[in-house]
Scaffold this active site. Structure first.
Site, PDB file in Angstrom:
ATOM      1  N   CYS A 179       0.961  -0.811  -0.242  1.00  0.00           N
ATOM      2  CA  CYS A 179       0.320   0.125   0.049  1.00  0.00           C
ATOM      3  C   CYS A 179       0.828   0.965  -0.029  1.00  0.00           C
ATOM      4  O   CYS A 179       0.341   2.371  -0.920  1.00  0.00           O
ATOM      5  CB  CYS A 179      -0.877  -0.155   1.600  1.00  0.00           C
ATOM      6  SG  CYS A 179      -0.112  -0.410   2.699  1.00  0.00           S
ATOM      7  N   ASP A 374      -7.500   5.051  -2.212  1.00  0.00           N
ATOM      8  CA  ASP A 374      -7.179   4.020  -1.278  1.00  0.00           C
ATOM      9  C   ASP A 374      -7.045   3.445  -1.883  1.00  0.00           C
ATOM     10  O   ASP A 374      -7.422   2.296  -3.220  1.00  0.00           O
ATOM     11  CB  ASP A 374      -9.019   3.689  -0.554  1.00  0.00           C
ATOM     12  CG  ASP A 374      -8.787   2.006   0.386  1.00  0.00           C
ATOM     13  OD1 ASP A 374      -7.568   1.590   0.794  1.00  0.00           O
ATOM     14  OD2 ASP A 374      -9.079   1.413   0.957  1.00  0.00           O
ATOM     15  N   HIS A 376      -5.826   0.079  -1.715  1.00  0.00           N
ATOM     16  CA  HIS A 376      -6.266  -1.372  -0.777  1.00  0.00           C
ATOM     17  C   HIS A 376      -7.363  -2.323  -1.316  1.00  0.00           C
ATOM     18  O   HIS A 376      -8.699  -2.551  -1.000  1.00  0.00           O
ATOM     19  CB  HIS A 376      -6.545  -1.050   0.916  1.00  0.00           C
ATOM     20  CG  HIS A 376      -5.610  -0.771   0.989  1.00  0.00           C
ATOM     21  ND1 HIS A 376      -5.633   0.688   2.006  1.00  0.00           N
ATOM     22  CD2 HIS A 376      -4.538  -1.277   2.007  1.00  0.00           C
ATOM     23  CE1 HIS A 376      -4.921   0.438   2.350  1.00  0.00           C
ATOM     24  NE2 HIS A 376      -4.022  -0.711   2.897  1.00  0.00           N
TER      25      HIS A 376
END
Length: 496
Positions: A179, A374, A376
């Site tokens: 990430c 994001d 993820h």
């Protein structure tokens, strides 16, 4: 001293709002590498119940089988380790899955609490409520539509699966560990969008893809042949502890980009990036080892900009990366207003950071909330070729606006800025100097005229009337071509 410039920024350079934004639907990723990702697409076949019942509990299917029978005991440390890690990972993945985040309220979307405050997104201000009409719902306003149009045009880089193995390892996915690398790719991608297409650029849903846009995406494709791929980042970051399967912090990530930029310059001579763009890591005393606010030295920047262009031009476009540690376990609240103020800078590239253990790319603020992209998401690898303009790039963008409380940000982070030309840099220094004045003795970073300066300076007072280059005090001036032994090494500046 000249009157200081204001931080106001209109949204006049944004394009017209998109239509039918309210129809955008978000489907959170599943908890494991096999999960499909469609956070940025409408998925009419999925249902809420499938997300709630299937995804969270499917994690147990991936755990090791062959558990001990009743009454058996195992003294094997390895076996106990597998069981412990397996169940811990299972619980973690279930809690962190998209559906669980929705259940427990850990994933917020839209405008925070229906706020009517202005939104700052990477240097652009969006008014969700006009002064003459406060009766309109914020999410139905033209300002919010323009904000979403801007937000969804930023490049999203997420976890990928199915790419060629990284180096001589067996890693074909960066799920659960990549990430920070993905967040940093988003920040640098935004710098390249500014550099090549300008801040007012928006991705069109109807027109053919632009060649420059596809070229930027190609730089971040998941293969060794793409300059800024995860493969090449990991190779360049070995010195700073980067390796497949391991987490990395913002400071090491910034230095890795510096190293990668240098290696690519040596390989290609910047044939693939024209004109050149420099990357510069702003650090404190002793390269940050002794603490203190990072120091941005004007003399170094002016001198090196001329040097990198080999004297052909006086300025080279610059990306500044400022790694910071603003607390121990929790960020010191005195820094929050300063962090929020950086998003009003026209030079803003956002923040590389997020919550502890989960890096994100923070792109904007409203009140005490931070908007972010994001990484993820688990998505299949996409083959991006520079000469293929009909490629599906929908997985590189997201219409779902997410936010979290700014005070929950991890204290270890990095801020990014991009200065296109000398006047842009002058404006940045004025704003940064004003931010120092507002810091009550605890600035994010400081501005100095020379490397030997002990304190920050008011940039307005250092400008000459003719050239705009800071005047040097006689006791710390360094003549052209000379060195006082404390100037920044040449490899601190790399072309991107």
């Amino acid at each position: 001293m000249p009157k200081k410039s204001q931080f106001s920024r209109s949204s006049s350079d944004s394009d017209s709002p998109r239509k039918n934004l309210g129809s955008s639907v978000s489907t959170e990723p599943g908890p494991g590498p096999s999960s499909s990702s469609s956070s940025c697409k409408v998925n009419n076949k999925s249902s809420v119940w499938s997300g709630l019942l299937v995804s969270p509990f499917s994690i147990f299917d991936s755990e090791p089988r062959g558990c001990l029978k009743k009454g058996e005991f195992c003294c094997s440390k390895k076996y106990n380790g597998i069981v412990g890690i397996g169940w811990t990972s299972a619980v973690k993945r279930m809690i962190n899955s998209g559906s669980m985040r929705r259940i427990f309220g850990m994933d917020k979307t839209g405008i925070p609490n229906g706020s009517k405050s202005d939104i700052w997104l990477l240097g652009v201000c969006y008014k969700v409520v006009q002064d003459d009409d406060s009766s309109i719902e914020p999410t139905q306003s033209e300002g919010f539509s323009a904000f979403v149009d801007d937000f969804s045009s930023r490049i999203l880089v997420t976890y990928r699966k199915g790419f060629a193995p990284i180096g001589d390892t067996k890693y074909t996915s960066d799920v659960n560990w990549g990430c920070m690398l993905r967040s940093s790719q988003m920040l640098v991608a935004q710098a390249l969008l500014l550099h090549r297409l300008g801040r007012s650029w928006r991705k069109s849903m109807d027109k053919p893809l632009e060649e420059k846009y596809v070229e930027i995406l190609h730089l971040f494709a998941d293969s060794e042949g793409s300059a800024y791929s995860i493969h090449n980042l990991l190779q360049a970051g070995k010195t700073y502890g980067l390796s497949p399967g391991s987490w990395v912090g913002p400071y090491a990530m910034c230095r890795t980009w510096e190293t990668l930029a240098r290696s690519k310059r040596e390989e290609t001579g910047n044939a693939d990036v024209s004109p050149a763009m420099a990357i510069y890591v702003v650090s404190g005393d002793e390269d940050g080892e002794r603490g203190g606010a990072p120091v941005l030295c004007i003399e170094d920047i002016v001198k090196h900009c001329s040097g990198l262009s080999k004297g052909e031009v006086d300025w080279t476009p610059v990306v500044f990366l400022v790694p910071l540690v603003l607390g121990l376990d929790k960020i010191n609240s005195r820094y929050l207003p300063l962090l929020a103020a950086t998003f009003s800078f026209p030079q803003s590239l956002g923040i590389l950071g997020g919550r502890p253990g989960a890096s994100t790319y923070i792109v904007g603020v409203q009140d005490d909330k931070a908007f972010y992209l994001d990484p993820h998401e688990v998505q299949p690898v996409v083959d991006i070729k520079m000469d293929k303009l009909d490629v599906d790039t929908s997985s590189y963008h997201c219409n779902t606006v997410r936010h979290f409380p700014l005070d929950s940000i991890d204290p270890s982070l990095a801020i990014g800025f991009y200065c296109r030309d000398k006047s842009d840099f002058d404006d940045f220094c004025i704003r940064a100097s004003e931010l120092v004045d507002r810091s009550n003795g605890a600035p994010l970073f400081t501005i100095t005229a020379t490397r030997s300066s002990a304190t920050s300076v008011e940039y307005n007072d250092r400008l000459t009337s003719d050239t705009g280059v800071p005047e040097l005090d006689s006791f710390d001036a360094v003549a052209s071509g000379e060195s006082d032994g404390s100037s920044r090494p040449e490899d601190e500046w790399q072309l991107l």
